[in-house]
Scaffold this motif. Structure first.
Motif, PDB file in Angstrom:
ATOM      1  N   ALA A  17       1.083  -1.084  -0.498  1.00 58.38           N
ATOM      2  CA  ALA A  17       0.219  -0.165  -0.314  1.00 58.38           C
ATOM      3  C   ALA A  17       0.769   1.310  -0.108  1.00 58.38           C
ATOM      4  O   ALA A  17       1.802   1.239   0.872  1.00 58.38           O
ATOM      5  CB  ALA A  17      -1.103  -0.225   0.924  1.00 58.38           C
ATOM      6  N   CYS A  33      -2.087   5.117   3.051  1.00 54.25           N
ATOM      7  CA  CYS A  33      -3.569   4.158   3.506  1.00 54.25           C
ATOM      8  C   CYS A  33      -3.965   5.703   4.289  1.00 54.25           C
ATOM      9  O   CYS A  33      -3.815   7.101   4.683  1.00 54.25           O
ATOM     10  CB  CYS A  33      -2.493   4.012   4.579  1.00 54.25           C
ATOM     11  N   HIS A  62      -4.541   1.591   2.355  1.00 54.04           N
ATOM     12  CA  HIS A  62      -4.962   0.876   2.938  1.00 54.04           C
ATOM     13  C   HIS A  62      -5.810   1.600   4.535  1.00 54.04           C
ATOM     14  O   HIS A  62      -5.521   2.708   4.640  1.00 54.04           O
ATOM     15  CB  HIS A  62      -3.672   0.116   4.336  1.00 54.04           C
ATOM     16  N   LYS A  63      -6.529   1.238   5.277  1.00 53.44           N
ATOM     17  CA  LYS A  63      -7.736   1.926   5.251  1.00 53.44           C
ATOM     18  C   LYS A  63      -7.629   1.018   6.843  1.00 53.44           C
ATOM     19  O   LYS A  63      -7.838  -0.019   7.382  1.00 53.44           O
ATOM     20  CB  LYS A  63      -8.823   1.227   4.769  1.00 53.44           C
TER      21      LYS A  63
END
Length: 305
Positions: free
Chosen positions: A186, A189, A259-260
């Motif tokens: 990622a 984020c 990326h959460k």
């Protein structure tokens, strides 16, 4: 001493209704938060990356103190949690830099920020790991150019932004650096943001997706999305900004897989005349796809009509 100095030199006008803020933040179960951190800390050997926190300021004397205080609290959390997480490994705590760009302020902002930096260097236990630098301009160049200039002066692995009228919650820096250390693919984020004034719940995720405040980026990402647009020449945007949204649109097109982080780690503040304030009426309505009544169009929208 540093915290006391901040309270003494800056009297913030941002009076947050703590009951509203606590209600938002407590929507997430604390145990889930602990489980989330424990899950990532139990992965491969943790080596947190170096980081750059970039702050742009223009006539921010009434708000920057609260923002800087929130940054200090996030630094405290970062290095205390790092000390615990790395106690069984040989990894060193991450080095960081904070670069503040004063974009031609005409109030007392520059003096306040210099006082803060001097106090941090003199009294903070993190001063050997975190460097602070103030860069000033004689003229106001606008959000886009200011962000580009401060970005060019930074050099660490992970890039984060903090507006001079918003706040980090204590876990913000640690969570973002932790995720970047274990999520190699990622390029960026984002986390969630609480708001100083209540908005319709349907806007919370779009705000988190758009605001730079909630983001962190690997430096390599800027090889393809290299700069913020200069919106000063675009009618309307020159007065109220818009660089963040255009920048994040480009980032999302090139790097769609972020990326959460499913937790609140920042506070987005409403102040007279800022973007939050100019859009507030609309943010109180649900995002149901219906046309917004003309009487609800705010000053920001009127600039485009």
């Amino acid at each position: 001493v540093l915290v006391l100095a901040l309270y003494l030199v800056v009297a913030s006008t941002a009076n947050v209704d703590q009951t509203k803020l606590v209600t938002q933040v407590e929507d997430t179960d604390y145990h889930k938060f602990v489980e989330y951190i424990d899950h990532w800390e139990k992965g491969p050997q943790i080596r947190l990356p170096s980081y750059s926190v970039l702050i742009c300021c223009y006539n921010c004397q009434d708000t920057v103190g609260k923002s800087l205080l929130s940054l200090v609290e996030s630094l405290d959390y970062l290095y205390e949690r790092t000390r615990i997480a790395l106690s069984t490994s040989k990894s060193d705590p991450p080095k960081g830099e904070v670069i503040i760009y004063d974009d031609g302020s005409t109030d007392n902002s520059e003096n306040l920020m210099r006082t803060f930096i001097d106090e941090f260097k003199a009294s903070s236990v993190h001063s050997k790991l975190v460097t602070f630098k103030l860069v000033t301009s004689n003229t106001n160049s606008g959000y886009g150019r200011a962000r580009n200039r401060v970005l060019q002066k930074s050099g660490h692995d992970i890039v984060l932004f903090l507006d001079s009228d918003d706040e980090y919650l204590p876990s913000h820096l640690y969570l973002h650096l932790l995720i970047h250390s274990v999520s190699k693919d990622a390029m960026w984020c984002h986390s969630l943001t609480a708001t100083s004034d209540p908005v319709h719940p349907s806007h919370l995720l779009p705000l988190a997706n758009t605001l730079l405040l909630t983001k962190s980026f690997k430096r390599d990402m800027f090889k393809l999305v290299s700069s913020f647009p200069d919106m000063g020449s675009v009618p309307g945007y020159g007065k109220v900004g818009g660089e963040d949204a255009v920048f994040m649109y480009a980032v999302g097109m090139i790097y769609p897989n972020a990326h959460k982080i499913p937790f609140y780690t920042t506070v987005y503040h409403r102040h007279p005349g800022n973007n939050f304030d100019l859009q507030y009426k609309k943010l109180c309505l649900p995002t149901d796809g219906k046309e917004v009544p003309k009487e609800v169009n705010t000053e920001r929208e009127q600039l485009f009509l």
